[in-house]
Design an enzyme around this catalytic site. Structure first.
Site, PDB file in Angstrom:
ATOM      1  N   HIS A 136       0.852  -1.200   0.000  1.00 54.60           N
ATOM      2  CA  HIS A 136       0.000   0.000   0.000  1.00 54.60           C
ATOM      3  C   HIS A 136       0.884   1.246   0.000  1.00 54.60           C
ATOM      4  O   HIS A 136       1.559   1.526   0.994  1.00 54.60           O
ATOM      5  CB  HIS A 136      -0.918   0.010   1.230  1.00 54.60           C
ATOM      6  CG  HIS A 136      -1.871  -1.151   1.264  1.00 54.60           C
ATOM      7  ND1 HIS A 136      -2.537  -1.537   2.398  1.00 54.60           N
ATOM      8  CD2 HIS A 136      -2.280  -1.994   0.279  1.00 54.60           C
ATOM      9  CE1 HIS A 136      -3.315  -2.583   2.114  1.00 54.60           C
ATOM     10  NE2 HIS A 136      -3.170  -2.877   0.832  1.00 54.60           N
TER      11      HIS A 136
HETATM   12  C1  LIG Z   1       0.391  -7.398  -4.321  1.00 49.22           C
HETATM   13  C2  LIG Z   1      -0.603  -6.299  -4.040  1.00 49.22           C
HETATM   14  C3  LIG Z   1      -1.758  -6.604  -3.322  1.00 49.22           C
HETATM   15  C4  LIG Z   1      -2.684  -5.574  -3.036  1.00 49.22           C
HETATM   16  N1  LIG Z   1      -3.868  -5.899  -2.424  1.00 49.22           N
HETATM   17  C5  LIG Z   1      -4.820  -4.923  -2.292  1.00 49.22           C
HETATM   18  C6  LIG Z   1      -6.118  -5.243  -1.816  1.00 49.22           C
HETATM   19  O1  LIG Z   1      -6.467  -6.402  -1.566  1.00 49.22           O
HETATM   20  N2  LIG Z   1      -7.004  -4.217  -1.664  1.00 49.22           N
HETATM   21  C7  LIG Z   1      -6.683  -2.913  -1.946  1.00 49.22           C
HETATM   22  O2  LIG Z   1      -7.506  -2.035  -1.732  1.00 49.22           O
HETATM   23  N3  LIG Z   1      -5.475  -2.606  -2.427  1.00 49.22           N
HETATM   24  C8  LIG Z   1      -4.546  -3.574  -2.638  1.00 49.22           C
HETATM   25  N4  LIG Z   1      -3.335  -3.262  -3.186  1.00 49.22           N
HETATM   26  C9  LIG Z   1      -3.072  -1.849  -3.525  1.00 49.22           C
HETATM   27  C10 LIG Z   1      -3.842  -1.388  -4.764  1.00 49.22           C
HETATM   28  O3  LIG Z   1      -3.819  -2.366  -5.769  1.00 49.22           O
HETATM   29  C11 LIG Z   1      -3.204  -0.090  -5.237  1.00 49.22           C
HETATM   30  O4  LIG Z   1      -3.236   0.826  -4.166  1.00 49.22           O
HETATM   31  C12 LIG Z   1      -3.908   0.530  -6.424  1.00 49.22           C
HETATM   32  O5  LIG Z   1      -4.000  -0.368  -7.500  1.00 49.22           O
HETATM   33  C13 LIG Z   1      -3.126   1.773  -6.847  1.00 49.22           C
HETATM   34  O6  LIG Z   1      -3.788   2.368  -7.932  1.00 49.22           O
HETATM   35  P1  LIG Z   1      -3.026   3.402  -8.855  1.00 49.22           P
HETATM   36  O7  LIG Z   1      -3.946   3.767  -9.957  1.00 49.22           O
HETATM   37  O8  LIG Z   1      -2.470   4.473  -8.003  1.00 49.22           O
HETATM   38  O9  LIG Z   1      -1.751   2.621  -9.432  1.00 49.22           O
HETATM   39  P2  LIG Z   1      -1.647   1.216 -10.151  1.00 49.22           P
HETATM   40  O10 LIG Z   1      -2.890   0.420 -10.001  1.00 49.22           O
HETATM   41  O11 LIG Z   1      -0.391   0.604  -9.652  1.00 49.22           O
HETATM   42  O12 LIG Z   1      -1.500   1.573 -11.694  1.00 49.22           O
HETATM   43  C14 LIG Z   1      -0.455   2.363 -12.194  1.00 49.22           C
HETATM   44  C15 LIG Z   1      -0.164   1.952 -13.632  1.00 49.22           C
HETATM   45  O13 LIG Z   1       0.536   3.015 -14.274  1.00 49.22           O
HETATM   46  C16 LIG Z   1       1.536   2.484 -15.109  1.00 49.22           C
HETATM   47  N5  LIG Z   1       2.591   3.495 -15.276  1.00 49.22           N
HETATM   48  C17 LIG Z   1       3.372   4.034 -14.320  1.00 49.22           C
HETATM   49  N6  LIG Z   1       4.222   4.939 -14.841  1.00 49.22           N
HETATM   50  C18 LIG Z   1       3.979   4.967 -16.172  1.00 49.22           C
HETATM   51  C19 LIG Z   1       4.569   5.695 -17.254  1.00 49.22           C
HETATM   52  N7  LIG Z   1       5.570   6.566 -17.035  1.00 49.22           N
HETATM   53  N8  LIG Z   1       4.089   5.483 -18.500  1.00 49.22           N
HETATM   54  C20 LIG Z   1       3.065   4.603 -18.712  1.00 49.22           C
HETATM   55  N9  LIG Z   1       2.496   3.880 -17.729  1.00 49.22           N
HETATM   56  C21 LIG Z   1       2.934   4.061 -16.458  1.00 49.22           C
HETATM   57  C22 LIG Z   1       2.018   1.280 -14.321  1.00 49.22           C
HETATM   58  O14 LIG Z   1       2.705   0.375 -15.165  1.00 49.22           O
HETATM   59  C23 LIG Z   1       0.733   0.728 -13.739  1.00 49.22           C
HETATM   60  O15 LIG Z   1       0.161  -0.235 -14.580  1.00 49.22           O
HETATM   61  C24 LIG Z   1      -2.404  -4.246  -3.463  1.00 49.22           C
HETATM   62  C25 LIG Z   1      -1.247  -3.960  -4.175  1.00 49.22           C
HETATM   63  C26 LIG Z   1      -0.350  -4.973  -4.473  1.00 49.22           C
HETATM   64  C27 LIG Z   1       0.891  -4.635  -5.246  1.00 49.22           C
END
Ligand SMILES: Cc1cc2nc3c(=O)[nH]c(=O)nc-3n(C[C@H](O)[C@H](O)[C@H](O)COP(=O)(O)OP(=O)(O)OC[C@H]3O[C@@H](n4cnc5c(N)ncnc54)[C@H](O)[C@@H]3O)c2cc1C
Lengths: 474, 122
Positions: free
Chosen positions: A411
């Site tokens: 997280h």
């Molecule tokens: C193993 C694991 C288990 C988890 N379990 C839970 C759970 O059960 N419940 C829960 O609420 N949360 C959970 N989380 C946390 C949750 O998944 C994340 O907090 C959430 O997905 C974050 O969302 P986000 O949009 O910020 O980033 P992300 O979902 O990480 O998406 C970001 C995306 O942007 C892309 N990206 C980044 N930089 C660039 C760039 N420069 N150019 C193009 N693309 C780019 C990345 O490749 C990625 O695909 C877990 C996380 C992990 C890793």
């Protein structure tokens, strides 16, 4: 050099990016989503497997924040982002916390009514639900142990759709909102990394990218856009902004939920295909106790983290399940983009209070597992003894030090905090980066603090709210 | 992978079949390549320094086995040295278990471990 044009460029297709893309595409905007990672069929690899780590995790899972102690962390890197690799656990942002954030960071339109409206939308869209039947034994352990101790435990809902036989399918972004955005006209460009935003005065005019072609070679791409949403997650979003020369209040204030594990051995075999959905919430929001992925490899890793002799327990790995204690941390960290390097330097400093909270959490975790019938507990502390009785747990207190504790987190939040108090935030109440008219953040970076619960619900709710607000200005 | 990294992986993966060892080595190599650059530089630096020490000691007639050295490094007072061993051993342990040949794989009447894991999600 290839040049693409779009009205809205969305960088990243995870929890924040996919919600943004679907909302804007459905409203008739021309949307291009650029995702650094590959587009992988959600059914192609087994959940929690080594193949999943290789294909869907950034750095194949080998990332760590430097500090004492260092903290290993994980991020997704594929279409759907971290939702493809997460456990799907879903918990709305606690109302008291939302209220505190609203006042501390002066966040406009952040009332329970507004947040509930968007949470309802997200939950309907993704069929957030609880298990239709009895929980698997590995999950029931937490409920049973907590009941014996008189503690609260609840089953968390998940981003899962269950069929009439009770079989569940995780509703990841690659399975739901990404294809729905495409259906509504959005374009997805996978395996394309945005390396820098192109600025002109107070506007972003586009981005420079590098696209990986099927043969492995790369081609430079320029993308011209009227509006840009950066949704790369709490580590990559500030990295991209800093590489683009945008630094004010960007990258500091990183928040983790530091987590420590225990491998618990039981007198009989347990299920290992899924993660437990129960949580001990007696000490929430500062401390949560839950269960982790427990395939054979995870069990071996957790046993090894205790640093002792674990051959006997590993031979009986089917009797072993991995659980954890996670805290809401007073400490914080920093993401610093380094010239010439793709990956940033990530540091995290836990406070003394964090360390004692986590040590206490570990002891509570031990208590609940022993109460539920575990016969041996292996904590992720190098050199700590195996606990077989409640009296043994006190030794863990002394064994827990910054140099012996093996910590991790999944997280990550708060690197571009949102709110109208410009002295504490990197973006306004709706994610617009200070100083830029058409640059918005819409991901985990915006959460002003660690939520103390699984964060994806808050991330998606806020992303849906911000996307709607953006549309209202067009 | 650098010389010492290869030796450490071989030592940690113990007595496994050559194909299994190759798979473990391939996985560790892939992760080391995929790591954030700064972390990789740190790990490579340690591999070079510790590797040079190990090589020199052997040249000077030391009979200490690498496994004994690893044990010492694991309990070293220097944090990064402990973390070096922990990183490589975590990778080897995870890969040894996850890439272990599936004993049921040859028996088509049995569901594979993979299928059992996937079904368990429901
Ligand atoms: C193993 C694991 C288990 C988890 N379990 C839970 C759970 O059960 N419940 C829960 O609420 N949360 C959970 N989380 C946390 C949750 O998944 C994340 O907090 C959430 O997905 C974050 O969302 P986000 O949009 O910020 O980033 P992300 O979902 O990480 O998406 C970001 C995306 O942007 C892309 N990206 C980044 N930089 C660039 C760039 N420069 N150019 C193009 N693309 C780019 C990345 O490749 C990625 O695909 C877990 C996380 C992990 C890793």
């Amino acid at each position: 050099m290839k040049t693409l044009e779009t009205e809205v460029l969305i960088i990243g297709s995870g929890a924040g990016g996919a919600v943004t893309a679907a909302t804007l595409a459905r409203a008739g905007r021309s949307v291009l989503v650029v995702e650094e990672g590959p587009w992988i069929d959600p059914d192609a690899v087994e959940p929690f497997s080594l193949d999943e780590m290789v294909l869907k995790y950034r750095h194949q899972g080998a990332s760590a924040a430097l500090g004492t102690p260092g903290i290993a962390y994980a991020e997704g890197r594929c279409v759907g982002g971290s939702t493809e690799i997460n456990s799907g656990l879903y918990h709305r942002l606690p109302e008291e916390l939302a209220d505190e954030w609203r006042r501390t960071y002066r966040i406009a339109e952040f009332t329970p009514e507004v947040l509930d409206k968007y949470s309802d939308l997200v939950e309907n869209e993704l069929s957030v639900s609880k298990l239709p039947g009895a929980p698997p034994p590995s999950s029931a352990v937490l409920e049973r142990g907590a009941a014996k101790l008189g503690w609260r435990a609840v089953e968390f809902a998940r981003v899962f759709r269950y069929d009439h036989q009770g079989r569940g399918v995780k509703q990841t972004m690659a399975r739901t909102l990404v294809p729905r955005a495409v259906e509504a006209g959005a374009q997805i460009l996978a395996e394309c990394r945005i390396s820098r935003l192109l600025k002109r005065d107070d506007r972003i005019v586009g981005a420079r990218a590098e696209r990986t072609l099927p043969g492995g070679e790369t081609e430079p791409v320029t993308i011209i856009a009227e509006h840009v949403f950066v949704c790369g997650g709490a580590i990559q979003t500030p990295t991209l902004l800093q590489h683009s020369g945008i630094r004010a209040q960007i990258g500091n204030g990183l928040k983790f939920h530091p987590t420590i594990k225990v491998a618990a051995r039981f007198p009989q075999a347990y299920d290992h295909g899924d993660v437990p959905m129960h949580r001990v919430t007696e000490f929430s929001p500062f401390l949560t106790i839950g269960g982790s992925a427990s395939r054979r490899g995870h069990v071996a890793l957790a046993l090894a983290d205790s640093g002792g002799d674990y051959a006997d327990a590993l031979a009986a790995w089917e009797d072993v399940v991995v659980y954890y204690a996670a805290i809401r941390s007073d400490g914080s960290g920093r993401v610093t983009a380094l010239p010439g390097f793709r990956a940033p330097l990530v540091t995290y400093r836990m406070t003394d209070a964090d360390q004692s909270r986590l040590a206490r959490g570990l002891l509570h975790l031990g208590e609940v597992l022993l109460a539920a019938g575990a016969t041996e507990l292996y904590p992720s502390i190098a050199g700590a003894p195996v606990a077989r009785r409640a009296e043994d747990l006190v030794e863990w207190w002394d064994a827990f030090t910054p140099s012996t504790a093996n910590l991790m987190t999944v997280h990550l939040t708060s690197t571009v905090r949102m709110g109208d108090d410009q002295s504490r935030t990197g973006a306004d109440s709706f994610g617009r980066v200070w100083g830029f008219r058409n640059l918005r953040i819409n991901d985990a970076s915006l959460l002003p603090d660690a939520p103390g619960v699984n964060p994806q619900a808050a991330i998606m709710t806020i992303a849906a709210r911000n996307a709607d607000e953006f549309l209202s200005h067009l | 992978m650098l010389w010492l990294e290869r030796q450490v992986v071989a030592s940690l993966s113990g007595d496994v079949r050559p194909q299994h060892r190759l798979a473990i080595e391939g996985y560790v190599d892939g992760v080391l390549r995929a790591m954030p650059e700064l972390l990789r530089i740190g790990v490579a630096g340690e591999s070079i320094v510790l590797g040079a020490g190990t090589w020199l000691a052997a040249r000077l007639g030391s009979r200490r086995l690498l496994s004994e050295r690893l044990e010492g490094w694991e309990h070293s007072r220097i944090g990064p040295i402990r973390q070096y061993v922990r990183l490589l051993s975590s990778l080897v342990i995870f890969a040894s278990e996850e890439l272990a040949p599936d004993p049921q794989a040859l028996d088509p009447s049995q569901p594979s471990a993979a299928a059992a894991g996937a079904n368990g999600r429901g």
